[in-house]
Scaffold this active site. Structure first.
Site, PDB file in Angstrom:
ATOM      1  N   HIS A  15       0.838  -1.096  -0.116  1.00  0.00           N
ATOM      2  CA  HIS A  15      -0.019   0.222   0.050  1.00  0.00           C
ATOM      3  C   HIS A  15       0.906   1.187   0.042  1.00  0.00           C
ATOM      4  O   HIS A  15       1.379   1.436   0.916  1.00  0.00           O
ATOM      5  CB  HIS A  15      -0.967  -0.073   1.332  1.00  0.00           C
ATOM      6  CG  HIS A  15      -1.845   1.205   1.364  1.00  0.00           C
ATOM      7  ND1 HIS A  15      -1.780   1.971   2.548  1.00  0.00           N
ATOM      8  CD2 HIS A  15      -2.749   1.426   0.514  1.00  0.00           C
ATOM      9  CE1 HIS A  15      -2.661   2.892   2.305  1.00  0.00           C
ATOM     10  NE2 HIS A  15      -3.455   2.684   1.346  1.00  0.00           N
ATOM     11  N   GLU A  42       0.231  -0.794  -4.783  1.00  0.00           N
ATOM     12  CA  GLU A  42      -0.889   0.092  -5.120  1.00  0.00           C
ATOM     13  C   GLU A  42      -0.163   1.681  -4.820  1.00  0.00           C
ATOM     14  O   GLU A  42       0.458   1.779  -4.067  1.00  0.00           O
ATOM     15  CB  GLU A  42      -1.953   0.040  -3.695  1.00  0.00           C
ATOM     16  CG  GLU A  42      -2.970   0.884  -3.969  1.00  0.00           C
ATOM     17  CD  GLU A  42      -2.939   2.244  -3.021  1.00  0.00           C
ATOM     18  OE1 GLU A  42      -4.047   2.799  -3.220  1.00  0.00           O
ATOM     19  OE2 GLU A  42      -2.100   2.498  -2.409  1.00  0.00           O
ATOM     20  N   ASP A  44      -1.221   6.145  -5.842  1.00  0.00           N
ATOM     21  CA  ASP A  44      -2.379   7.074  -5.880  1.00  0.00           C
ATOM     22  C   ASP A  44      -1.956   7.949  -6.904  1.00  0.00           C
ATOM     23  O   ASP A  44      -0.897   8.788  -6.757  1.00  0.00           O
ATOM     24  CB  ASP A  44      -2.553   7.596  -4.665  1.00  0.00           C
ATOM     25  CG  ASP A  44      -2.922   6.779  -3.404  1.00  0.00           C
ATOM     26  OD1 ASP A  44      -3.844   6.133  -3.254  1.00  0.00           O
ATOM     27  OD2 ASP A  44      -2.040   6.643  -2.404  1.00  0.00           O
ATOM     28  N   HIS A  57      -0.535  10.669  -2.224  1.00  0.00           N
ATOM     29  CA  HIS A  57      -1.794  10.440  -1.652  1.00  0.00           C
ATOM     30  C   HIS A  57      -2.970  11.588  -1.637  1.00  0.00           C
ATOM     31  O   HIS A  57      -3.978  11.472  -2.332  1.00  0.00           O
ATOM     32  CB  HIS A  57      -1.651   9.981  -0.477  1.00  0.00           C
ATOM     33  CG  HIS A  57      -3.253   9.215  -0.060  1.00  0.00           C
ATOM     34  ND1 HIS A  57      -3.894  10.097   0.988  1.00  0.00           N
ATOM     35  CD2 HIS A  57      -3.820   8.278  -0.143  1.00  0.00           C
ATOM     36  CE1 HIS A  57      -4.958   9.526   1.377  1.00  0.00           C
ATOM     37  NE2 HIS A  57      -5.120   8.376   0.549  1.00  0.00           N
ATOM     38  N   GLU A 108      -4.564   3.663  -8.246  1.00  0.00           N
ATOM     39  CA  GLU A 108      -5.966   4.364  -7.858  1.00  0.00           C
ATOM     40  C   GLU A 108      -5.944   5.773  -8.363  1.00  0.00           C
ATOM     41  O   GLU A 108      -4.993   6.396  -8.065  1.00  0.00           O
ATOM     42  CB  GLU A 108      -5.771   4.385  -6.304  1.00  0.00           C
ATOM     43  CG  GLU A 108      -6.858   4.979  -5.580  1.00  0.00           C
ATOM     44  CD  GLU A 108      -7.026   4.956  -4.097  1.00  0.00           C
ATOM     45  OE1 GLU A 108      -6.285   4.514  -3.336  1.00  0.00           O
ATOM     46  OE2 GLU A 108      -8.060   5.798  -3.847  1.00  0.00           O
TER      47      GLU A 108
HETATM   48  O1  G3P Z   1      -6.270   1.383  -2.690  1.00  0.00           O
HETATM   49  C1  G3P Z   1      -6.692   1.125  -1.273  1.00  0.00           C
HETATM   50  C2  G3P Z   1      -6.646   2.207  -0.686  1.00  0.00           C
HETATM   51  O2  G3P Z   1      -5.380   2.865  -0.877  1.00  0.00           O
HETATM   52  C3  G3P Z   1      -7.624   3.115  -0.608  1.00  0.00           C
HETATM   53  O3  G3P Z   1      -7.458   4.341   0.293  1.00  0.00           O
HETATM   54  O4  G3P Z   1      -7.027   6.395   1.213  1.00  0.00           O
HETATM   55  O5  G3P Z   1      -5.270   4.846   1.227  1.00  0.00           O
HETATM   56  O6  G3P Z   1      -6.127   5.962  -0.891  1.00  0.00           O
HETATM   57  P1  G3P Z   1      -6.341   5.669   0.544  1.00  0.00           P
HETATM   58 MG    MG Z   2      -4.777   4.449  -2.279  1.00  0.00          MG
END
Ligand code: G3P
Ligand code: MG
Length: 258
Positions: A15, A42, A44, A57, A108
């Protein structure tokens, strides 16, 4: 490369990279995730005023000591900031060039405080397609309009629908509407019934964000297909049976002591 839900070992999804041990969403965190044998990373995505896709993020720059929104900043302005330990905010191109051949990515798609970034979906798909990585890339978003635009511009794109605690309903209908292959559920929403319903609909179940070993064990026992974790090393050790306190590790320790 669609996975058969529940059929194989759950994916270790780093993450924001191995963000428990390196600054999140930096090249250092991705290199560490690869080293720690994550299956996927993952990240962002946001878009700058001059149309660069940057990996960070938050939609605003305060967290990095800057001011205002990414949507109003140029790439140069974003790159001037410290993403942690002297690291720069990476661009999507840079990340894919450096790691695209080594590991799969979950991209994401985020939005700014004034709404979605115009053209982000298409530009992200193009960056992935240019490198021949479409089949191994999973796109996701909390926002259905973003996923719908993504599906329109990329019929072959692999999609996971993000489901939050604030909007826990209709996840099956949302997934169907964009022909998703996965649902990404907040860990507090997870129960056996949801896993069963998702699998019955041929959807993989990925859960965010899970860092405690006990929670990892519980969710894996429920048959989930992957966990987003800030500590991919911890989950990998759990799957290998070598985490601290595991029978395998204790046997190994006894051998080491002998
Ligand atoms: O994609 C899973 C997670 O990353 C979603 O929430 O706020 O960490 O981007 P966030
Ligand atoms: Mg995320």
């Amino acid at each position: 490369m669609r996975r058969t839900p529940g059929a194989t070992a759950p994916l270790v999804i780093a993450h924001r990279g191995a963000s428990g041990r390196a600054p999140e969403n930096t090249l250092a965190a991705y290199a560490l995730a690869v080293e720690q044998r994550a299956d996927m990373i993952e990240i962002d995505l946001h878009r700058t005023r001059d149309a660069a896709i940057v990996v960070i993020h938050d939609a605003d720059l305060r967290g990095l000591g800057g001011r205002g929104e990414i949507a109003d900043a140029t790439l140069e302005e974003v790159r001037a900031l410290d993403a942690g330990s002297g690291q720069r905010v990476p661009t999507l191109d840079e990340v894919l060039d450096r790691f695209g051949e080594q590991i799969a990515f979950n991209l994401e798609l985020k939005s700014g405080s004034r709404g979605a970034y115009a053209g982000l979906e298409r530009a992200a798909v193009e960056a992935v397609e240019r490198r021949g990585l479409l089949a191994r890339t999973l796109f996701s978003s909390f926002e259905d309009d973003i996923l719908e635009r993504l599906r329109d511009c990329a019929p072959a794109a692999r999609i996971g629908v993000l489901v939050s605690r604030r909007a826990p309903d209709r996840w099956l209908a949302r997934a169907r509407a964009v022909a998703a292959e996965a649902v990404h559920l907040a860990s507090s929403l997870l129960d056996a019934a949801r896993v069963e319903r998702a699998h019955a609909a041929d959807l993989s179940v990925f859960v965010y964000t899970v860092d405690a070993l006990a929670a990892m064990r519980r969710l894996i026992a429920l048959g989930v297909d992957g966990l987003f974790t800030n500590f991919p090393d911890r989950m990998r050790a759990l799957l290998d049976g070598t985490e601290r306190g595991s029978p395998a590790r204790r046997r190994g320790e006894r051998r080491d002591e002998a």
